[in-house]
Design an enzyme around this catalytic site. Sequence first.
Site, PDB file in Angstrom:
ATOM      1  N   SER A 165      -0.169   7.231   7.145  1.00 27.52           N
ATOM      2  CA  SER A 165      -0.394   7.128   8.587  1.00 27.52           C
ATOM      3  C   SER A 165      -0.465   8.520   9.217  1.00 27.52           C
ATOM      4  O   SER A 165      -1.308   9.331   8.833  1.00 27.52           O
ATOM      5  CB  SER A 165       0.705   6.263   9.210  1.00 27.52           C
ATOM      6  OG  SER A 165       0.332   5.831  10.490  1.00 27.52           O
ATOM      7  N   ASP A 249      -5.181  -3.770   8.410  1.00 30.15           N
ATOM      8  CA  ASP A 249      -4.620  -2.598   9.084  1.00 30.15           C
ATOM      9  C   ASP A 249      -5.467  -2.255  10.304  1.00 30.15           C
ATOM     10  O   ASP A 249      -6.697  -2.168  10.212  1.00 30.15           O
ATOM     11  CB  ASP A 249      -4.591  -1.422   8.105  1.00 30.15           C
ATOM     12  CG  ASP A 249      -3.941  -0.170   8.674  1.00 30.15           C
ATOM     13  OD1 ASP A 249      -3.464  -0.196   9.831  1.00 30.15           O
ATOM     14  OD2 ASP A 249      -3.913   0.843   7.944  1.00 30.15           O
ATOM     15  N   HIS A 281      -0.825  -2.580   7.956  1.00 33.06           N
ATOM     16  CA  HIS A 281      -0.519  -1.150   7.920  1.00 33.06           C
ATOM     17  C   HIS A 281       0.786  -0.882   7.161  1.00 33.06           C
ATOM     18  O   HIS A 281       1.808  -1.509   7.414  1.00 33.06           O
ATOM     19  CB  HIS A 281      -0.415  -0.630   9.364  1.00 33.06           C
ATOM     20  CG  HIS A 281      -0.326   0.847   9.495  1.00 33.06           C
ATOM     21  ND1 HIS A 281      -1.323   1.703   9.072  1.00 33.06           N
ATOM     22  CD2 HIS A 281       0.654   1.643   9.997  1.00 33.06           C
ATOM     23  CE1 HIS A 281      -0.983   2.941   9.334  1.00 33.06           C
ATOM     24  NE2 HIS A 281       0.219   2.940   9.882  1.00 33.06           N
TER      25      HIS A 281
END
Length: 306
Positions: A165, A249, A281
């Site tokens: 991320s 995601d 995610h």
Amino acid sequence: MASSSNSEIARVFFPSYPMFQLYKDGRAERLRKTVTVPASDDPKTGVRSKDAPVPPLSSTRIFLPKTSDPTAKLPLLIYIHGGAFCIESPFSPTYHNYLTSLVAKAKVIAVSVQYRKAPEHNLPAAYDDAWDAINWIASHIERNGPEPWLNENADFDKVFLGGDSAGANIAHNMIMKSARDDQVRLKLSGLLLMNPFFMNDEPDELISFIFPSSKGPNDPRLNPACIAIKELAAGLVCKRILVCVAEKDFLRERGVSYYETVKNSGWNGVIEMVEIEGEEHVFYLFKPDCEKAGELMDRVSSFLNL
């Protein structure tokens, strides 16, 4: 007692997953605290961990796997955690457990990097801290740095940068920065991007607040697709890149776009993408024992050992 005007909330980032809130008087209040666990020797995997400071403002948690040859030189993974540049830590149970499992599986040394968080420390503080950590790690190349595990066990011909991320965004930027800095001495073999955060052409409310000096979608640190193709290709000073995305995601398209941009840039390396169907995610952090998390772990482990 604060007046009603001073205590009135102006904005919450974000109501669906509140990290911090702003008051009309300009104060910011953190809403999500990071739980931490100490470094330890893991009885199940044999992985050892310890913490080491990185001057001037950063720190790391280092993970060493159990091996049959204690003198063996092992691939080195520099890992940068996610959390929207605002939350989480190498010392949280989530990342401590994930790195312990990955190190046990892949038989690599991992250095998990702590960096300053927004909103107390806005970007580019996180980039600066990660860069300091990379240079601290590089100080061990001659086998005389401050950390014995790196001196004795790290293979500095097999160094990987990775993250998830926001941490994947930082990892990409560290690769690009190393291409512009003649002083960096690490030979970077690969880049691992797990569910990476990059901007597209739309404004981002959080980024606008925590990175006020940036140009948003026109800032190559946030949107690599906005720079010249040749500049992107020249900056990726590694041989291989693995981009991991998940079907459900909300950042999936950003990762796919990065993969396609690099693949079509003329970069002289090998980029691969793996997509996990039906998952969201960073699902592997929250469901580490599920079958698909195990499959992804196998893929990442293979990438670190090619």
